[in-house]
Design a protein around this motif. Sequence first.
Motif, PDB file in Angstrom:
ATOM      1  N   HIS A 101       0.817  -1.213   0.000  1.00 38.43           N
ATOM      2  CA  HIS A 101       0.000   0.000   0.000  1.00 38.43           C
ATOM      3  C   HIS A 101       0.854   1.268   0.000  1.00 38.43           C
ATOM      4  N   GLU A 102       2.167   1.128  -0.212  1.00 39.74           N
ATOM      5  CA  GLU A 102       3.065   2.271  -0.139  1.00 39.74           C
ATOM      6  C   GLU A 102       3.766   2.510  -1.468  1.00 39.74           C
ATOM      7  N   VAL A 103       4.316   3.704  -1.598  1.00 38.18           N
ATOM      8  CA  VAL A 103       5.059   4.071  -2.798  1.00 38.18           C
ATOM      9  C   VAL A 103       6.273   4.899  -2.380  1.00 38.18           C
ATOM     10  N   ASN A 133       1.581   6.497   1.872  1.00 43.07           N
ATOM     11  CA  ASN A 133       0.415   5.651   1.657  1.00 43.07           C
ATOM     12  C   ASN A 133      -0.272   5.994   0.349  1.00 43.07           C
ATOM     13  N   LEU A 134      -0.541   4.978  -0.466  1.00 42.65           N
ATOM     14  CA  LEU A 134      -1.232   5.204  -1.732  1.00 42.65           C
ATOM     15  C   LEU A 134      -2.626   5.778  -1.517  1.00 42.65           C
ATOM     16  N   SER A 135      -3.279   5.401  -0.414  1.00 43.24           N
ATOM     17  CA  SER A 135      -4.627   5.901  -0.159  1.00 43.24           C
ATOM     18  C   SER A 135      -4.641   7.404   0.018  1.00 43.24           C
ATOM     19  N   HIS A 138      -4.415   8.843  -3.486  1.00 40.62           N
ATOM     20  CA  HIS A 138      -5.651   8.631  -4.231  1.00 40.62           C
ATOM     21  C   HIS A 138      -6.739   9.597  -3.769  1.00 40.62           C
ATOM     22  N   SER A 143      -1.126  11.835  -8.531  1.00 38.63           N
ATOM     23  CA  SER A 143      -0.499  10.698  -9.176  1.00 38.63           C
ATOM     24  C   SER A 143       0.837  10.374  -8.518  1.00 38.63           C
ATOM     25  N   THR A 144       1.188   9.098  -8.499  1.00 37.83           N
ATOM     26  CA  THR A 144       2.484   8.698  -7.944  1.00 37.83           C
ATOM     27  C   THR A 144       3.639   9.238  -8.777  1.00 37.83           C
TER      28      THR A 144
END
Length: 238
Positions: A101-103, A133-135, A138, A143-144
């Motif tokens: 769930h991470e980037v 956290n991607l959440s 989002h 965007s990542t």
Amino acid sequence: MSFPERLLEALKLADVKRHGAGVWLAKQTGTTVKAANKWLNGESQPRREKVLQIASATGVRPEWLEYGTGEIISDEVRENTSTYNLHTADAWDSDTPLEPHEVEVPFFSEVELAAGNGFSNVQEISTHKLRFNLSTLHKAGVSTDTVACCKVTGDSMEPVLPGGSTVGIDTSQVKIQDGKMYAIEHGGLLRVKYLYRLPFNGIRIISANPDVQDEELSGESAQDVRIIGRVFWYSVLL
């Protein structure tokens, strides 16, 4: 709902009691307790820059606080209940495994730029990474591929962003929305400021610190300012 009612609601969200609220507001905005109590009692309303400081300190939207329009909670704290308790990013090294769930997010511990060379040179001296956290991305619509983080130095954004605070930047958001916080390149420095548009392509640059004078740049001078991206997240350690 009147302004004093919205102000009390914002203070409630920040867990600030009515008793002593004037002292808290005075500390956050650099004003007098007497002036802050007048805001609470409806005898006067703070100037725009004070509204921005209160909104940031309590985690509500400035538009809601000042005019009662839109949603109450700001993007920066939508995922969390406390503006200053954002456990969504941690420093890490290359040996730390990345969770699903991470980037990885570039983290810039250096904020001074070589004049005229742009943000890309700061990326080259990035010495750390953050796990994000991607959440959070989002929900913020980021965007990542366009997210980066950096530290804020100095006291020009206090009390909202004390020196050493970390901000998340969406580098795709370079069009000014009045009253939003942006990372900009100006005079060879990476600065984090509130921005407003002025006629004829001018820019007003506002610091959170009331002791720092606002800057107004004409269309020609404003061309020297490059918007790196909008600040969508920040973390403050108290």
